[in-house]
Design an enzyme around this catalytic site. Sequence first.
Site, PDB file in Angstrom:
ATOM      1  N   HIS A  55       2.985 -34.946  13.744  1.00  0.00           N
ATOM      2  CA  HIS A  55       3.756 -33.967  14.502  1.00  0.00           C
ATOM      3  C   HIS A  55       3.081 -33.743  15.851  1.00  0.00           C
ATOM      4  O   HIS A  55       1.864 -33.933  15.995  1.00  0.00           O
ATOM      5  CB  HIS A  55       3.817 -32.637  13.751  1.00  0.00           C
ATOM      6  CG  HIS A  55       4.694 -32.675  12.537  1.00  0.00           C
ATOM      7  ND1 HIS A  55       5.164 -31.525  11.952  1.00  0.00           N
ATOM      8  CD2 HIS A  55       5.177 -33.698  11.800  1.00  0.00           C
ATOM      9  CE1 HIS A  55       5.909 -31.839  10.904  1.00  0.00           C
ATOM     10  NE2 HIS A  55       5.922 -33.169  10.786  1.00  0.00           N
ATOM     11  N   GLU A  57       2.168 -31.078  17.393  1.00  0.00           N
ATOM     12  CA  GLU A  57       1.052 -30.121  17.364  1.00  0.00           C
ATOM     13  C   GLU A  57      -0.224 -30.768  16.827  1.00  0.00           C
ATOM     14  O   GLU A  57      -1.305 -30.571  17.386  1.00  0.00           O
ATOM     15  CB  GLU A  57       1.390 -28.904  16.480  1.00  0.00           C
ATOM     16  CG  GLU A  57       2.606 -28.137  16.936  1.00  0.00           C
ATOM     17  CD  GLU A  57       3.878 -28.552  16.230  1.00  0.00           C
ATOM     18  OE1 GLU A  57       4.700 -27.658  15.929  1.00  0.00           O
ATOM     19  OE2 GLU A  57       4.094 -29.767  15.988  1.00  0.00           O
ATOM     20  N   CYS A  85       5.823 -25.883  11.854  1.00  0.00           N
ATOM     21  CA  CYS A  85       6.023 -25.922  10.412  1.00  0.00           C
ATOM     22  C   CYS A  85       4.748 -25.399   9.735  1.00  0.00           C
ATOM     23  O   CYS A  85       3.724 -25.197  10.400  1.00  0.00           O
ATOM     24  CB  CYS A  85       6.328 -27.351   9.966  1.00  0.00           C
ATOM     25  SG  CYS A  85       4.912 -28.471  10.053  1.00  0.00           S
ATOM     26  N   CYS A  88       1.608 -27.547  10.526  1.00  0.00           N
ATOM     27  CA  CYS A  88       1.110 -27.379  11.893  1.00  0.00           C
ATOM     28  C   CYS A  88       0.549 -25.980  12.119  1.00  0.00           C
ATOM     29  O   CYS A  88      -0.464 -25.819  12.804  1.00  0.00           O
ATOM     30  CB  CYS A  88       2.215 -27.703  12.891  1.00  0.00           C
ATOM     31  SG  CYS A  88       2.667 -29.455  12.865  1.00  0.00           S
TER      32      CYS A  88
END
Length: 153
Positions: A55, A57, A85, A88
Amino acid sequence: MTTAFTTFMPQALDAARAAARRDEVPVGAVIVSPTGEVLATAGNETRERLDPSAHAEILAIQRACARLGSERLTGCAIWVTLEPCPMCAAAIAHARLARVYYGARDPKSGGIETGPRLYDHPNLHHCPEVIPGLDADTCGALLQKFFKEKRFQ
Protein backbone atom coordinates in the site's frame (compact mmCIF):
# COMPACT_ATOMS: atom_id res chain seq x y z
CA MET A 1 -3.91 35.83 13.82
CA THR A 2 -3.86 32.87 11.43
CA THR A 3 -1.15 30.29 11.08
CA ALA A 4 0.15 29.36 7.65
CA PHE A 5 -0.78 25.83 6.65
CA THR A 6 1.12 23.96 3.97
CA THR A 7 -0.67 21.03 2.41
CA PHE A 8 1.10 18.13 0.77
CA MET A 9 -2.14 16.62 -0.55
CA PRO A 10 -1.34 17.75 -4.13
CA GLN A 11 1.79 15.56 -4.06
CA ALA A 12 -0.21 12.66 -2.61
CA LEU A 13 -2.81 13.11 -5.36
CA ASP A 14 -0.04 13.09 -7.98
CA ALA A 15 1.20 9.76 -6.55
CA ALA A 16 -2.37 8.41 -6.61
CA ARG A 17 -2.84 9.44 -10.25
CA ALA A 18 0.46 7.77 -11.14
CA ALA A 19 -0.78 4.59 -9.42
CA ALA A 20 -3.99 4.71 -11.48
CA ARG A 21 -1.93 4.98 -14.68
CA ARG A 22 -0.19 1.76 -13.61
CA ASP A 23 -3.64 0.15 -13.09
CA GLU A 24 -3.23 0.27 -9.30
CA VAL A 25 -5.95 1.49 -6.95
CA PRO A 26 -5.26 5.25 -6.91
CA VAL A 27 -4.00 5.91 -3.41
CA GLY A 28 -1.01 8.14 -2.79
CA ALA A 29 1.00 9.00 0.31
CA VAL A 30 3.65 11.57 1.20
CA ILE A 31 5.75 11.66 4.38
CA VAL A 32 7.03 15.03 5.52
CA SER A 33 9.68 15.81 8.13
CA PRO A 34 9.01 18.16 11.05
CA THR A 35 10.76 20.90 9.04
CA GLY A 36 8.50 20.41 6.02
CA GLU A 37 10.90 18.40 3.85
CA VAL A 38 9.31 15.68 1.72
CA LEU A 39 11.02 12.45 2.78
CA ALA A 40 9.10 9.95 0.67
CA THR A 41 6.26 9.67 -1.80
CA ALA A 42 4.51 6.50 -2.91
CA GLY A 43 1.44 5.18 -4.66
CA ASN A 44 -0.09 1.74 -4.35
CA GLU A 45 2.01 -1.02 -5.93
CA THR A 46 0.14 -4.17 -4.86
CA ARG A 47 -0.44 -5.47 -8.39
CA GLU A 48 2.96 -4.44 -9.70
CA ARG A 49 4.78 -6.16 -6.82
CA LEU A 50 2.27 -9.00 -6.40
CA ASP A 51 2.26 -7.99 -2.74
CA PRO A 52 -0.95 -7.26 -0.82
CA SER A 53 1.02 -5.19 1.69
CA ALA A 54 2.42 -2.77 -0.93
CA HIS A 55 0.00 0.00 0.00
CA ALA A 56 1.10 3.60 -0.55
CA GLU A 57 1.42 4.26 3.18
CA ILE A 58 3.59 1.18 3.81
CA LEU A 59 5.89 1.98 0.89
CA ALA A 60 6.21 5.62 1.94
CA ILE A 61 7.03 4.58 5.52
CA GLN A 62 9.69 2.14 4.27
CA ARG A 63 11.27 4.78 2.04
CA ALA A 64 11.22 7.49 4.71
CA CYS A 65 12.73 5.13 7.31
CA ALA A 66 15.47 4.13 4.88
CA ARG A 67 16.19 7.76 4.10
CA LEU A 68 16.45 8.68 7.80
CA GLY A 69 18.21 5.47 8.82
CA SER A 70 15.65 4.77 11.53
CA GLU A 71 12.56 2.67 12.11
CA ARG A 72 10.93 5.66 13.78
CA LEU A 73 9.54 8.73 12.04
CA THR A 74 9.05 10.76 15.20
CA GLY A 75 7.64 14.21 14.53
CA CYS A 76 6.90 13.43 10.87
CA ALA A 77 3.50 13.57 9.20
CA ILE A 78 1.88 11.45 6.52
CA TRP A 79 -0.52 12.79 3.91
CA VAL A 80 -2.65 10.13 2.24
CA THR A 81 -5.51 10.39 -0.23
CA LEU A 82 -7.66 7.71 1.44
CA GLU A 83 -8.33 6.84 5.07
CA PRO A 84 -5.69 4.25 5.97
CA CYS A 85 -6.80 0.63 6.32
CA PRO A 86 -6.13 -1.18 9.63
CA MET A 87 -2.79 -2.55 8.35
CA CYS A 88 -1.57 0.92 7.34
CA ALA A 89 -2.99 2.60 10.46
CA ALA A 90 -1.01 0.12 12.58
CA ALA A 91 2.17 0.74 10.56
CA ILE A 92 1.69 4.49 11.00
CA ALA A 93 1.42 4.01 14.77
CA HIS A 94 4.45 1.68 14.89
CA ALA A 95 6.51 4.20 12.90
CA ARG A 96 5.52 6.84 15.50
CA LEU A 97 4.30 9.33 12.91
CA ALA A 98 3.00 12.43 14.69
CA ARG A 99 0.09 13.24 12.35
CA VAL A 100 -2.07 11.63 9.70
CA TYR A 101 -3.73 13.90 7.16
CA TYR A 102 -6.09 12.09 4.85
CA GLY A 103 -8.59 12.88 2.13
CA ALA A 104 -11.51 10.56 1.47
CA ARG A 105 -13.10 8.38 4.14
CA ASP A 106 -13.14 4.65 3.47
CA PRO A 107 -16.45 3.31 4.82
CA LYS A 108 -15.62 -0.26 3.73
CA SER A 109 -11.98 -0.69 4.72
CA GLY A 110 -10.92 2.28 6.83
CA GLY A 111 -9.11 1.72 10.08
CA ILE A 112 -9.28 5.16 11.70
CA GLU A 113 -12.79 6.64 11.50
CA THR A 114 -14.56 3.56 10.23
CA GLY A 115 -14.03 -0.16 10.74
CA PRO A 116 -11.99 -1.05 13.82
CA ARG A 117 -11.09 2.57 14.71
CA LEU A 118 -7.59 1.45 15.64
CA TYR A 119 -6.53 4.69 17.28
CA ASP A 120 -9.37 4.43 19.79
CA HIS A 121 -7.95 1.18 21.20
CA PRO A 122 -6.71 1.66 24.80
CA ASN A 123 -3.67 -0.63 24.35
CA LEU A 124 -2.21 1.25 21.40
CA HIS A 125 1.28 2.47 22.32
CA HIS A 126 1.26 5.51 20.04
CA CYS A 127 -1.70 7.41 18.68
CA PRO A 128 -1.03 10.06 16.02
CA GLU A 129 -3.09 13.18 15.62
CA VAL A 130 -5.61 12.65 12.82
CA ILE A 131 -6.77 15.39 10.46
CA PRO A 132 -9.40 13.95 8.10
CA GLY A 133 -11.19 15.26 5.05
CA LEU A 134 -8.49 17.29 3.29
CA ASP A 135 -9.39 17.59 -0.40
CA ALA A 136 -11.87 14.79 0.28
CA ASP A 137 -13.96 15.53 -2.81
CA THR A 138 -10.97 15.41 -5.16
CA CYS A 139 -9.56 12.28 -3.50
CA GLY A 140 -12.94 10.54 -3.56
CA ALA A 141 -13.64 11.50 -7.17
CA LEU A 142 -10.32 9.99 -8.27
CA LEU A 143 -11.24 6.67 -6.67
CA GLN A 144 -14.80 6.73 -8.01
CA LYS A 145 -13.59 7.42 -11.55
CA PHE A 146 -11.07 4.57 -11.35
CA PHE A 147 -13.62 2.01 -10.17
CA LYS A 148 -16.32 3.24 -12.55
CA GLU A 149 -13.93 2.72 -15.47
CA LYS A 150 -13.08 -0.75 -14.15
CA ARG A 151 -16.74 -1.74 -14.05
CA PHE A 152 -17.25 -0.74 -17.70
CA GLN A 153 -14.17 -2.45 -19.13
